[in-house]
Design a protein around this motif. Structure first.
Motif, short mmCIF file in Angstrom:
data_model
loop_
_atom_site.label_atom_id
_atom_site.label_comp_id
_atom_site.label_asym_id
_atom_site.label_seq_id
_atom_site.Cartn_x
_atom_site.Cartn_y
_atom_site.Cartn_z
N UNK A 142 0.86 -1.19 0.00
CA UNK A 142 0.00 0.00 0.00
C UNK A 142 0.89 1.23 0.00
N UNK A 143 0.59 2.16 -0.88
CA UNK A 143 1.36 3.41 -0.93
C UNK A 143 0.42 4.60 -0.85
N UNK A 144 0.95 5.70 -0.32
CA UNK A 144 0.23 6.97 -0.28
C UNK A 144 1.15 8.02 -0.85
N UNK A 145 0.72 8.62 -1.95
CA UNK A 145 1.54 9.60 -2.66
C UNK A 145 2.91 9.02 -2.99
N UNK A 154 -4.66 -7.64 9.11
CA UNK A 154 -6.10 -7.36 9.18
C UNK A 154 -6.43 -6.01 8.58
N UNK A 155 -5.58 -5.03 8.79
CA UNK A 155 -5.79 -3.71 8.17
C UNK A 155 -5.76 -3.83 6.66
N UNK A 156 -4.80 -4.59 6.15
CA UNK A 156 -4.69 -4.78 4.70
C UNK A 156 -5.94 -5.47 4.16
N UNK A 157 -6.37 -6.55 4.82
CA UNK A 157 -7.55 -7.29 4.37
C UNK A 157 -8.80 -6.42 4.41
N UNK A 190 -14.58 -4.31 17.20
CA UNK A 190 -13.22 -4.54 16.71
C UNK A 190 -13.00 -3.89 15.35
N UNK A 191 -14.07 -3.80 14.54
CA UNK A 191 -13.96 -3.16 13.23
C UNK A 191 -13.53 -1.70 13.38
N UNK A 192 -14.13 -1.00 14.35
CA UNK A 192 -13.82 0.41 14.56
C UNK A 192 -12.35 0.61 14.88
N UNK A 195 -10.44 0.26 11.61
CA UNK A 195 -10.73 1.41 10.75
C UNK A 195 -9.94 2.62 11.23
N UNK A 196 -9.92 2.85 12.54
CA UNK A 196 -9.17 3.98 13.08
C UNK A 196 -7.67 3.83 12.80
N UNK A 197 -7.18 2.59 12.86
CA UNK A 197 -5.78 2.35 12.56
C UNK A 197 -5.44 2.69 11.12
N UNK A 198 -6.33 2.31 10.20
CA UNK A 198 -6.13 2.62 8.77
C UNK A 198 -6.18 4.12 8.54
N UNK A 199 -7.16 4.78 9.18
CA UNK A 199 -7.29 6.22 9.01
C UNK A 199 -6.05 6.98 9.49
N UNK A 200 -5.51 6.57 10.62
CA UNK A 200 -4.33 7.25 11.15
C UNK A 200 -3.15 7.15 10.19
#
Length: 224
Positions: A142-145, A154-157, A190-192, A195-200
């Motif tokens: 996963x890349x950003x810019x 789990x975040x990736x999935x 657990x989903x939240x 999701x928060x981890x991905x957002x950060x």
């Protein structure tokens, strides 16, 4: 992504289940032909791929493959077998299997074949994107810019599932089923956390999150 393993050797099925779950797949296991065909037919539209041993108690892999093909022509099937003659390979493929892997085999080879068949069956490419975020499932990146971002498995999935369904609302119950392999009502908090981890890791500070919360329902990534 959901996989069914029909294999009567516990050491093999346990190894495959552990390895595939580490790669982010949800995995069901059947240790005999009867259980295998029951799971396959009950959840035929849920499985993204079926790994099928040839020699099984109850029903053979050949019988299971033929039965599956009567009701579903799309789900990819890979035979895992010690049979190694050309005639065996041809017979297995003519029965309806998409691929054939001889035991013993390397897990990395199996994983590569799984990913190729899944891309062919869905017609999807290996790269998904939104805003300046790109996901390449083929190289697990996963890349950003342009900068690589490290996600947990789990975040990736979870991100992959949301990106595959970009523009659609992903219900919490569906996320639990697909990512955590839970098929009954359970606390989805657990989903939240994930999701928060991905957002950060991927949100821009000056923009609204690229993952939209649909209150009381689930989450959604809007189309670009």
């Amino acid at each position: 992504m959901r996989i069914l393993i029909v294999e009567d050797e516990p050491s093999i099925s346990g190894f495959l289940k552990e390895g595939l779950e580490e790669e982010g797949f949800a995995v069901d296991v059947a240790d005999n032909g009867k259980k295998g065909i029951e799971l396959a037919l009950d959840f035929i539209n849920e499985y993204n791929i079926i790994l099928l041993d040839w020699m099984l108690p109850g029903l053979s892999g050949i019988e299971i493959c033929r039965t599956i093909r009567k009701v579903n022509q799309q789900v990819p099937i890979i035979f895992l077998t010690a049979k190694d003659t050309v005639d065996d390979t041809v017979f297995g493929l003519e029965t309806g299997a998409n691929d054939y892997l001889k035991k013993p085999f390397a897990f990395e080879e199996l994983l590569a074949r799984i990913r190729v068949l899944m891309r062919k069956s869905t017609g999807e490419q290996a790269i998904f994107s939104t805003r300046d975020i790109k996901m390449n499932i083929e190289v697990y990146e996963v890349t950003k810019a342009g900068k690589q971002i490290i996600l947990t498995q789990k975040e990736f999935a979870l991100l992959e599932f949301l990106l595959r369904n970009k523009g659609k609302v992903c219900r919490r119950s569906r996320i639990m089923e697909k990512i955590w392999d839970v098929h009954f009502d359970k606390d989805t908090a657990v989903i939240d956390v994930f999701i928060n981890g991905i957002r950060k890791k991927l949100d821009d500070e000056d923009q609204e999150s690229f993952i939209q919360t649909v209150r009381g329902v689930g989450y959604k990534i809007n189309e670009d």
